[in-house]
Design a protein around this motif. Structure first.
Motif, PDB file in Angstrom:
ATOM      1  N   TYR A  35     -15.626   7.945 -35.484  1.00  0.00           N
ATOM      2  CA  TYR A  35     -16.622   7.409 -36.390  1.00  0.00           C
ATOM      3  C   TYR A  35     -17.955   7.297 -35.664  1.00  0.00           C
ATOM      4  CZ  TYR A  35     -12.953   5.914 -39.609  1.00  0.00           C
ATOM      5  OH  TYR A  35     -11.906   5.889 -40.498  1.00  0.00           O
ATOM      6  N   GLN A  37     -21.582   4.945 -36.079  1.00  0.00           N
ATOM      7  CA  GLN A  37     -22.112   3.761 -36.748  1.00  0.00           C
ATOM      8  C   GLN A  37     -23.621   3.741 -36.582  1.00  0.00           C
ATOM      9  OE1 GLN A  37     -20.851  -0.153 -35.276  1.00  0.00           O
ATOM     10  NE2 GLN A  37     -20.910  -0.927 -37.373  1.00  0.00           N
ATOM     11  N   GLY A  40     -27.470   0.101 -41.246  1.00  0.00           N
ATOM     12  CA  GLY A  40     -27.611   0.248 -42.690  1.00  0.00           C
ATOM     13  C   GLY A  40     -26.666   1.243 -43.325  1.00  0.00           C
ATOM     14  N   LEU A  41     -26.001   2.047 -42.512  1.00  0.00           N
ATOM     15  CA  LEU A  41     -25.094   3.071 -43.055  1.00  0.00           C
ATOM     16  C   LEU A  41     -23.634   2.749 -42.800  1.00  0.00           C
ATOM     17  CD1 LEU A  41     -27.036   6.299 -42.040  1.00  0.00           C
ATOM     18  CD2 LEU A  41     -26.966   5.195 -44.282  1.00  0.00           C
ATOM     19  N   GLY A  42     -23.372   1.802 -41.958  1.00  0.00           N
ATOM     20  CA  GLY A  42     -21.991   1.456 -41.655  1.00  0.00           C
ATOM     21  C   GLY A  42     -21.308   2.521 -40.819  1.00  0.00           C
ATOM     22  N   LEU A  43     -20.002   2.467 -40.813  1.00  0.00           N
ATOM     23  CA  LEU A  43     -19.198   3.430 -40.061  1.00  0.00           C
ATOM     24  C   LEU A  43     -18.886   4.624 -40.941  1.00  0.00           C
ATOM     25  CD1 LEU A  43     -17.208   0.655 -38.503  1.00  0.00           C
ATOM     26  CD2 LEU A  43     -17.596   2.683 -37.147  1.00  0.00           C
ATOM     27  N   GLN A  45     -16.918   8.463 -41.025  1.00  0.00           N
ATOM     28  CA  GLN A  45     -15.902   9.231 -40.321  1.00  0.00           C
ATOM     29  C   GLN A  45     -16.406  10.639 -40.023  1.00  0.00           C
ATOM     30  OE1 GLN A  45     -12.196  10.290 -42.413  1.00  0.00           O
ATOM     31  NE2 GLN A  45     -11.111   9.307 -40.734  1.00  0.00           N
ATOM     32  N   GLY A  58     -14.113  14.746 -41.536  1.00  0.00           N
ATOM     33  CA  GLY A  58     -14.390  13.528 -42.258  1.00  0.00           C
ATOM     34  C   GLY A  58     -15.617  13.721 -43.139  1.00  0.00           C
ATOM     35  N   ASP A  59     -16.436  12.698 -43.218  1.00  0.00           N
ATOM     36  CA  ASP A  59     -17.601  12.745 -44.105  1.00  0.00           C
ATOM     37  C   ASP A  59     -18.835  13.363 -43.464  1.00  0.00           C
ATOM     38  OD1 ASP A  59     -16.418   9.615 -45.150  1.00  0.00           O
ATOM     39  OD2 ASP A  59     -16.433  11.422 -46.380  1.00  0.00           O
ATOM     40  N   LEU A  88     -23.960   5.104 -32.308  1.00  0.00           N
ATOM     41  CA  LEU A  88     -22.855   4.429 -31.639  1.00  0.00           C
ATOM     42  C   LEU A  88     -21.565   5.058 -32.157  1.00  0.00           C
ATOM     43  CD1 LEU A  88     -21.713   2.157 -29.861  1.00  0.00           C
ATOM     44  CD2 LEU A  88     -22.006   0.597 -31.801  1.00  0.00           C
ATOM     45  N   PHE A  90     -17.353   5.520 -32.216  1.00  0.00           N
ATOM     46  CA  PHE A  90     -16.087   4.845 -31.982  1.00  0.00           C
ATOM     47  C   PHE A  90     -14.932   5.800 -32.220  1.00  0.00           C
ATOM     48  CE2 PHE A  90     -17.336   0.573 -31.266  1.00  0.00           C
ATOM     49  CZ  PHE A  90     -18.435   0.318 -32.069  1.00  0.00           C
ATOM     50  N   PHE A 105      -9.753   0.237 -32.573  1.00  0.00           N
ATOM     51  CA  PHE A 105     -10.926   0.974 -32.115  1.00  0.00           C
ATOM     52  C   PHE A 105     -11.072   0.916 -30.603  1.00  0.00           C
ATOM     53  CE2 PHE A 105     -13.348   2.144 -35.873  1.00  0.00           C
ATOM     54  CZ  PHE A 105     -12.754   1.387 -36.862  1.00  0.00           C
ATOM     55  N   GLY A 106     -11.654   1.984 -30.051  1.00  0.00           N
ATOM     56  CA  GLY A 106     -12.112   1.953 -28.674  1.00  0.00           C
ATOM     57  C   GLY A 106     -13.392   1.132 -28.575  1.00  0.00           C
ATOM     58  N   SER A 107     -13.871   0.959 -27.341  1.00  0.00           N
ATOM     59  CA  SER A 107     -15.017   0.074 -27.097  1.00  0.00           C
ATOM     60  C   SER A 107     -16.360   0.677 -27.477  1.00  0.00           C
ATOM     61  CB  SER A 107     -15.069  -0.310 -25.618  1.00  0.00           C
ATOM     62  OG  SER A 107     -13.892  -0.992 -25.246  1.00  0.00           O
ATOM     63  N   ARG A 110     -22.337   4.586 -26.699  1.00  0.00           N
ATOM     64  CA  ARG A 110     -23.698   4.575 -27.236  1.00  0.00           C
ATOM     65  C   ARG A 110     -24.416   5.800 -26.704  1.00  0.00           C
ATOM     66  NH1 ARG A 110     -26.552   1.062 -30.094  1.00  0.00           N
ATOM     67  NH2 ARG A 110     -24.950  -0.514 -29.928  1.00  0.00           N
TER      68      ARG A 110
END
Lengths: 114, 110
Positions: A35, A37, A40-43, A45, A58-59, A88, A90, A105-107, A110
């Motif tokens: 994913y 992130q 404003g757009l969120g996560l 895929q 994904g998307d 960012l 993940f 999720f992994g850490s 960035r």
């Protein structure tokens, strides 16, 4: 300890220079996913994998590649990074049907592309 | 139209308050629902699944309203440590297809 390990945690790179973000899990999970992130757009895929040698888009897959040669590893490859891939990232895994159990999720990584 | 929508907040509440977040989803065929918590610059962590009959985990209660296509999260007796962003997550027919809301930020103040 059950872990999803991403590397690197931080990366600054230049446009066009190929890079790979690694993801490794020690839980013997079948399902893995990437994913990104953005504010404003969120996560969103990028790609997912249901098992070894089984991957799907994904998307937001444009500009990314993945591979799943072994169950534990699911690297994300940016062949020619561009500034709009600054984000960012993940990696996430699930041991069962992800729809039932959700993801671990992994850490995060960035990434900054200049 | 976004698949999952949340009020971004922030919700600023005093310690001990009760606070509720809602989240709406667009696909009536959605199968599974979750709340995740994300601390600043950290990975999301599963807070709780949301079941049709509603479910509770300590101070947290989750509800699902399929008719109106929304899920809610209620936090009672807020603690400073509850300060985080809460993500609503919806899974559709494809068991590997998740949609994440943009998150609702909660600040619990002394």
């Amino acid at each position: 300890e059950a872990q999803v390990t991403q590397n690197p945690r931080y990366l600054i790179t230049v446009t066009g220079k190929k890079l790979t973000v690694t993801c490794s899990q020690n839980m013997n999970h079948e399902y893995m996913s990437w994913y990104r992130q953005d504010p404003g757009l969120g996560l969103r895929q990028i790609y997912y994998s249901m098992n070894v040698e089984v991957t799907d888009k994904g998307d937001v897959p444009e500009g990314y590649k993945v591979s799943r040669k072994e169950k534990r590893n699911f690297p994300l490859i940016l062949e020619s990074p561009s500034p709009n891939q600054t984000s960012l990232y993940f990696c996430a895994t699930s041991g069962g049907r992800a729809g039932n159990y959700g993801y671990t999720f992994g850490s995060g990584t960035r990434l900054t592309v200049v | 139209r976004k698949e999952v929508e949340q009020d971004p907040g922030p919700f600023n509440v005093p310690e001990g308050a009760t606070v509720a977040f809602n989240c709406t989803y667009s696909n009536s065929a959605s199968q599974s629902f979750f709340w995740y918590r994300q601390d600043c610059r950290k990975e999301p962590k599963l807070l709780m699944s949301v079941y049709s009959s509603g479910n509770e985990d300590g101070r947290f209660t989750a509800q699902l309203n399929r008719a109106s296509q929304y899920i809610s999260l209620l936090i009672r007796d807020s603690k400073l440590s509850d300060s985080a962003t809460y993500l609503c997550v919806v899974n559709e027919n494809n068991f590997n297809k998740f949609y994440f809301g943009s998150g609702t930020k909660l600040n619990v103040k002394p």
